[in-house]
Design a protein around this motif. Structure first.
Motif, PDB file in Angstrom:
ATOM      1  N   LEU B 156      74.105  73.419  44.144  1.00  0.00           N
ATOM      2  CA  LEU B 156      73.791  72.217  43.361  1.00  0.00           C
ATOM      3  C   LEU B 156      72.824  72.589  42.244  1.00  0.00           C
ATOM      4  CD1 LEU B 156      73.122  69.860  46.431  1.00  0.00           C
ATOM      5  CD2 LEU B 156      75.292  70.263  45.270  1.00  0.00           C
ATOM      6  N   ASP B 157      73.298  72.457  41.001  1.00  0.00           N
ATOM      7  CA  ASP B 157      72.468  72.811  39.852  1.00  0.00           C
ATOM      8  C   ASP B 157      71.718  71.569  39.375  1.00  0.00           C
ATOM      9  OD1 ASP B 157      71.285  74.116  37.778  1.00  0.00           O
ATOM     10  OD2 ASP B 157      73.136  74.824  36.846  1.00  0.00           O
ATOM     11  N   GLU B 158      70.439  71.531  39.611  1.00  0.00           N
ATOM     12  CA  GLU B 158      69.563  70.419  39.254  1.00  0.00           C
ATOM     13  C   GLU B 158      70.149  69.068  39.663  1.00  0.00           C
ATOM     14  OE1 GLU B 158      68.133  70.739  35.274  1.00  0.00           O
ATOM     15  OE2 GLU B 158      67.264  72.699  35.671  1.00  0.00           O
ATOM     16  N   PRO B 159      70.307  68.855  40.974  1.00  0.00           N
ATOM     17  CA  PRO B 159      70.966  67.623  41.437  1.00  0.00           C
ATOM     18  C   PRO B 159      70.173  66.352  41.148  1.00  0.00           C
ATOM     19  CG  PRO B 159      70.082  68.846  43.297  1.00  0.00           C
ATOM     20  CD  PRO B 159      69.935  69.732  42.101  1.00  0.00           C
ATOM     21  N   THR B 160      68.873  66.453  40.932  1.00  0.00           N
ATOM     22  CA  THR B 160      68.099  65.218  40.724  1.00  0.00           C
ATOM     23  C   THR B 160      67.553  65.111  39.307  1.00  0.00           C
ATOM     24  OG1 THR B 160      66.060  66.273  41.474  1.00  0.00           O
ATOM     25  CG2 THR B 160      67.366  65.145  43.142  1.00  0.00           C
ATOM     26  N   ASP B 161      67.981  66.020  38.424  1.00  0.00           N
ATOM     27  CA  ASP B 161      67.471  66.010  37.058  1.00  0.00           C
ATOM     28  C   ASP B 161      67.805  64.694  36.351  1.00  0.00           C
ATOM     29  OD1 ASP B 161      66.368  67.177  34.683  1.00  0.00           O
ATOM     30  OD2 ASP B 161      68.421  67.371  33.943  1.00  0.00           O
ATOM     31  N   GLY B 162      66.806  64.070  35.780  1.00  0.00           N
ATOM     32  CA  GLY B 162      67.030  62.856  34.993  1.00  0.00           C
ATOM     33  C   GLY B 162      67.207  61.589  35.808  1.00  0.00           C
ATOM     34  N   LEU B 163      66.985  61.666  37.119  1.00  0.00           N
ATOM     35  CA  LEU B 163      67.125  60.456  37.940  1.00  0.00           C
ATOM     36  C   LEU B 163      65.765  59.780  38.117  1.00  0.00           C
ATOM     37  CD1 LEU B 163      69.550  61.682  40.743  1.00  0.00           C
ATOM     38  CD2 LEU B 163      70.071  60.732  38.502  1.00  0.00           C
ATOM     39  N   ASP B 164      65.784  58.471  38.379  1.00  0.00           N
ATOM     40  CA  ASP B 164      64.522  57.777  38.633  1.00  0.00           C
ATOM     41  C   ASP B 164      64.064  58.078  40.065  1.00  0.00           C
ATOM     42  OD1 ASP B 164      65.508  55.899  40.515  1.00  0.00           O
ATOM     43  OD2 ASP B 164      66.218  54.593  38.904  1.00  0.00           O
ATOM     44  N   PRO B 165      62.812  57.764  40.399  1.00  0.00           N
ATOM     45  CA  PRO B 165      62.286  58.153  41.714  1.00  0.00           C
ATOM     46  C   PRO B 165      63.124  57.665  42.889  1.00  0.00           C
ATOM     47  CG  PRO B 165      60.493  57.469  40.308  1.00  0.00           C
ATOM     48  CD  PRO B 165      61.763  57.176  39.554  1.00  0.00           C
ATOM     49  N   ASN B 166      63.673  56.453  42.788  1.00  0.00           N
ATOM     50  CA  ASN B 166      64.496  55.953  43.890  1.00  0.00           C
ATOM     51  C   ASN B 166      65.775  56.762  44.037  1.00  0.00           C
ATOM     52  OD1 ASN B 166      62.670  53.923  44.374  1.00  0.00           O
ATOM     53  ND2 ASN B 166      63.752  52.435  43.084  1.00  0.00           N
ATOM     54  N   GLN B 167      66.378  57.078  42.909  1.00  0.00           N
ATOM     55  CA  GLN B 167      67.621  57.855  42.939  1.00  0.00           C
ATOM     56  C   GLN B 167      67.363  59.269  43.453  1.00  0.00           C
ATOM     57  OE1 GLN B 167      68.420  57.327  38.792  1.00  0.00           O
ATOM     58  NE2 GLN B 167      69.891  55.679  39.118  1.00  0.00           N
ATOM     59  N   LYS B 168      66.224  59.825  43.013  1.00  0.00           N
ATOM     60  CA  LYS B 168      65.848  61.160  43.502  1.00  0.00           C
ATOM     61  C   LYS B 168      65.738  61.144  45.017  1.00  0.00           C
ATOM     62  CE  LYS B 168      63.354  63.455  39.805  1.00  0.00           C
ATOM     63  NZ  LYS B 168      62.632  62.805  38.727  1.00  0.00           N
ATOM     64  N   HIS B 169      65.073  60.113  45.505  1.00  0.00           N
ATOM     65  CA  HIS B 169      64.878  59.996  46.940  1.00  0.00           C
ATOM     66  C   HIS B 169      66.224  59.918  47.662  1.00  0.00           C
ATOM     67  CE1 HIS B 169      62.940  58.906  50.694  1.00  0.00           C
ATOM     68  NE2 HIS B 169      63.830  57.938  50.812  1.00  0.00           N
ATOM     69  N   ALA B 170      67.139  59.119  47.102  1.00  0.00           N
ATOM     70  CA  ALA B 170      68.450  58.946  47.730  1.00  0.00           C
ATOM     71  C   ALA B 170      69.216  60.262  47.774  1.00  0.00           C
ATOM     72  CB  ALA B 170      69.250  57.885  46.981  1.00  0.00           C
ATOM     73  N   VAL B 171      69.153  61.018  46.683  1.00  0.00           N
ATOM     74  CA  VAL B 171      69.867  62.294  46.638  1.00  0.00           C
ATOM     75  C   VAL B 171      69.270  63.269  47.646  1.00  0.00           C
ATOM     76  CG1 VAL B 171      70.328  64.332  45.210  1.00  0.00           C
ATOM     77  CG2 VAL B 171      70.696  62.041  44.279  1.00  0.00           C
ATOM     78  N   ARG B 172      67.927  63.287  47.737  1.00  0.00           N
ATOM     79  CA  ARG B 172      67.281  64.188  48.704  1.00  0.00           C
ATOM     80  C   ARG B 172      67.634  63.807  50.137  1.00  0.00           C
ATOM     81  NH1 ARG B 172      61.538  64.003  45.631  1.00  0.00           N
ATOM     82  NH2 ARG B 172      62.252  65.128  43.793  1.00  0.00           N
ATOM     83  N   GLU B 173      67.693  62.498  50.400  1.00  0.00           N
ATOM     84  CA  GLU B 173      68.078  62.050  51.742  1.00  0.00           C
ATOM     85  C   GLU B 173      69.482  62.540  52.088  1.00  0.00           C
ATOM     86  OE1 GLU B 173      66.606  60.602  54.411  1.00  0.00           O
ATOM     87  OE2 GLU B 173      64.907  61.229  53.164  1.00  0.00           O
ATOM     88  N   LEU B 174      70.370  62.424  51.085  1.00  0.00           N
ATOM     89  CA  LEU B 174      71.752  62.849  51.288  1.00  0.00           C
ATOM     90  C   LEU B 174      71.807  64.331  51.625  1.00  0.00           C
ATOM     91  CD1 LEU B 174      74.860  62.414  51.006  1.00  0.00           C
ATOM     92  CD2 LEU B 174      74.582  63.051  48.622  1.00  0.00           C
ATOM     93  N   ILE B 175      71.073  65.134  50.867  1.00  0.00           N
ATOM     94  CA  ILE B 175      71.069  66.582  51.116  1.00  0.00           C
ATOM     95  C   ILE B 175      70.503  66.871  52.496  1.00  0.00           C
ATOM     96  CG2 ILE B 175      70.085  68.790  50.360  1.00  0.00           C
ATOM     97  CD1 ILE B 175      70.249  67.649  47.470  1.00  0.00           C
ATOM     98  N   ARG B 176      69.468  66.122  52.879  1.00  0.00           N
ATOM     99  CA  ARG B 176      68.850  66.335  54.180  1.00  0.00           C
ATOM    100  C   ARG B 176      69.834  66.014  55.314  1.00  0.00           C
ATOM    101  NH1 ARG B 176      64.017  63.523  53.344  1.00  0.00           N
ATOM    102  NH2 ARG B 176      63.164  65.275  52.214  1.00  0.00           N
TER     103      ARG B 176
END
Lengths: 244, 249
Positions: B156-176
């Motif tokens: 995953l190349d910069e999966p959270t780049d340019g996302l807002d904090p909520n979206q970042k959190h959601a993407v990290r949860e998904l990866i986890r």
């Protein structure tokens, strides 16, 4: 073959979810009509055949086929989706073939929609349907060759306008090689074998041979082998892009 | 399992990736850190078969990407930088194209698409053209594409780049959620992301590995016990000359 089908499906439906299909089909059919009936004075000839209709195909394809092919690779490179496409488990040849076949099938659809012109001749007289069928097949083969050239050129650039202009230029060389203008210019001084060699690469001479009603295997092979050649070049261009 | 072996890439006179070797095991979430132009993206492009390396290779689940390209790409899910997709397609059409390419048919394809859309929260937008979606949703479409075939290895190349904090959190949860038993490599320059998500951090600079370890341990090595201090100490600043700059982009 599965890979080819997957790429084909996506590429073919892409024409229809954007206005490309509608715009292209309208322009294609209007241009065909205008050239046959107004420029070509179809009614004045008093003959119920489609010679005039088919005689304009090489010149219309010269602009319409590059327009259809220009987006095939250039758009993917511009948007970055090329990176996704080339990292999916698809052989490069299958991607090249799938994209080309989608454009060719779309051109075939446009060609089929010219059937009212054929109906007109049926209404007016008794045309030789064998000749018409041969001409349609020849026209379809020629369209595919223009598209293969356009696809290869499109793979070499990220800019669709450049892809279009270059493809028209290359297609023009192949089309005009047999035009009277070029032939007369050459025949005065060039040795006969050279004149024949140039003429033998002409779409015009191969296509007009077919529109006489005989699909000579040599003419069909000419178009098919040029298609194969340019699709192979297309593949090499895509592969060489991997070198960075 | 991902093995990177002596990977090297040169652009003209600049060496973007310089003899990089790395082994990532199932269950690991490896954060690839480095300043812009350090070679993160170039490394990922070579590992996934988009760029041909000048030397070295990568093996994905034992398949050499240069020799056994298709087999390697089958076991791989790759999110390129910026999550490119076909803008005129809807997420549903896009994912069913990916399923088609991945060899999923009929009910299996429908199920895979539904699971991927549910996991990435795409249900509300599945019939809207991708080009009309917000950046966050477009990123999620890209992620859905990456996980659709339940791959062993995720790049995953910069999966959270340019996302807002909520979206970042959601993407990290998904990866986890998907990370156990998977081999995951994410590139980022968000140091807090590495601390929150990764089991291992690798810092690269000018195409070479300059640090490799558990994020907390690496942080402890910095003067103030913080990862960004270590990062600044080990990597070259873009402000100085001689950095590979945009060559890797």
């Amino acid at each position: 073959m599965n890979a080819v089908a997957a790429v084909f499906k996506r590429e073919f439906s892409a024409y229809f979810v954007t206005p490309i299909a509608f715009v292209f089909l309208v322009i294609f059919l209007v241009a065909m009509g205008v050239f046959t009936f107004y420029v070509g004075h179809f009614y004045d000839t008093g003959v119920a055949d489609l010679t005039i209709f088919f005689s304009y195909h090489p010149w219309l394809y010269l602009f319409l086929m590059p327009a259809l092919a220009m987006r095939l690779w250039a758009e993917e490179k511009r948007s970055g989706s090329i990176e996704l496409l080339l990292t999916l488990p698809l052989p490069v040849w299958a991607t090249v073939l799938g994209k080309f076949l989608a454009a060719w099938a779309f051109a075939g659809l446009a060609l089929l929609l010219t059937f009212p012109v054929w109906l007109t001749t049926l209404y007016l007289g008794q045309p030789d349907n064998g000749v018409i069928l041969a001409s349609y097949i020849g026209s379809f083969l020629m369209a595919g060759t223009y598209l293969a050239i356009g696809a290869a050129v499109s793979a070499a650039t990220t800019n669709q306008v450049i892809a279009f202009v270059l493809a028209v230029a290359v297609c023009f060389l192949f089309t005009a090689a047999g035009a009277p203008l070029v032939m007369e210019a050459l025949s005065g001084w060039a040795p006969a074998p050279l004149v024949e060699a140039v003429a033998s690469f002409s779409f015009l001479s191969h296509f007009s041979a077919i529109t006489l009603g005989v699909i000579d295997l040599r003419d069909a092979i000419f178009f098919l082998s040029l298609m194969a050649l340019f699709l192979f070049a297309n593949m090499l261009i895509v592969e060489s892009g991997k070198g960075g | 399992m991902l093995e990177i072996d002596n990977l090297t890439k040169r652009f003209d006179t600049v060496t973007a990736v310089n003899g990089l070797s790395l082994t990532v095991r199932p269950g690991e979430v490896l954060g690839l850190l480095g300043p812009n132009g350090a070679g993160k993206t170039t490394t990922m492009k070579m590992v996934t078969g988009y760029l041909a390396p000048d030397a070295g290779t990568a093996r994905i689940c034992g398949h050499d990407i240069a020799i056994d390209t298709l087999a390697a790409q089958k076991t791989l899910g790759y999110l390129p930088e910026g999550a490119p997709a076909y803008g005129e397609m809807t997420p549903r059409e896009f994912l069913s194209f990916i399923a088609d390419v991945r060899g999923l048919r009929g009910a299996a394809a429908v199920t895979a698409c539904e699971i991927a859309m549910a996991r990435t929260g795409l249900e509300s937008v599945f019939d809207r053209p991708i080009e009309t979606l917000s950046k966050g949703f477009r990123r999620r479409v890209g992620l859905a594409q990456t996980i659709l075939h339940d791959p062993e290895v995720l790049i995953l190349d910069e999966p959270t780049d340019g996302l807002d904090p909520n979206q970042k959190h959601a993407v990290r949860e998904l990866i986890r959620v998907i990370s156990p038993a998977k081999t995951i490599v994410i590139s980022t320059h968000l140091l807090e992301e590495v601390e929150a998500l990764c089991t291992r951090a690798v810092i690269i600079d000018r195409g070479r590995i300059v640090a490799d370890g558990i994020p907390a341990e690496l942080a402890a090595r910095g003067p103030n016990g913080r990862l960004d201090d270590l990062f600044r100490g080990l990597t070259s600043s873009d402000l100085g000359s001689g950095n590979v700059g945009g060559a890797a982009a």
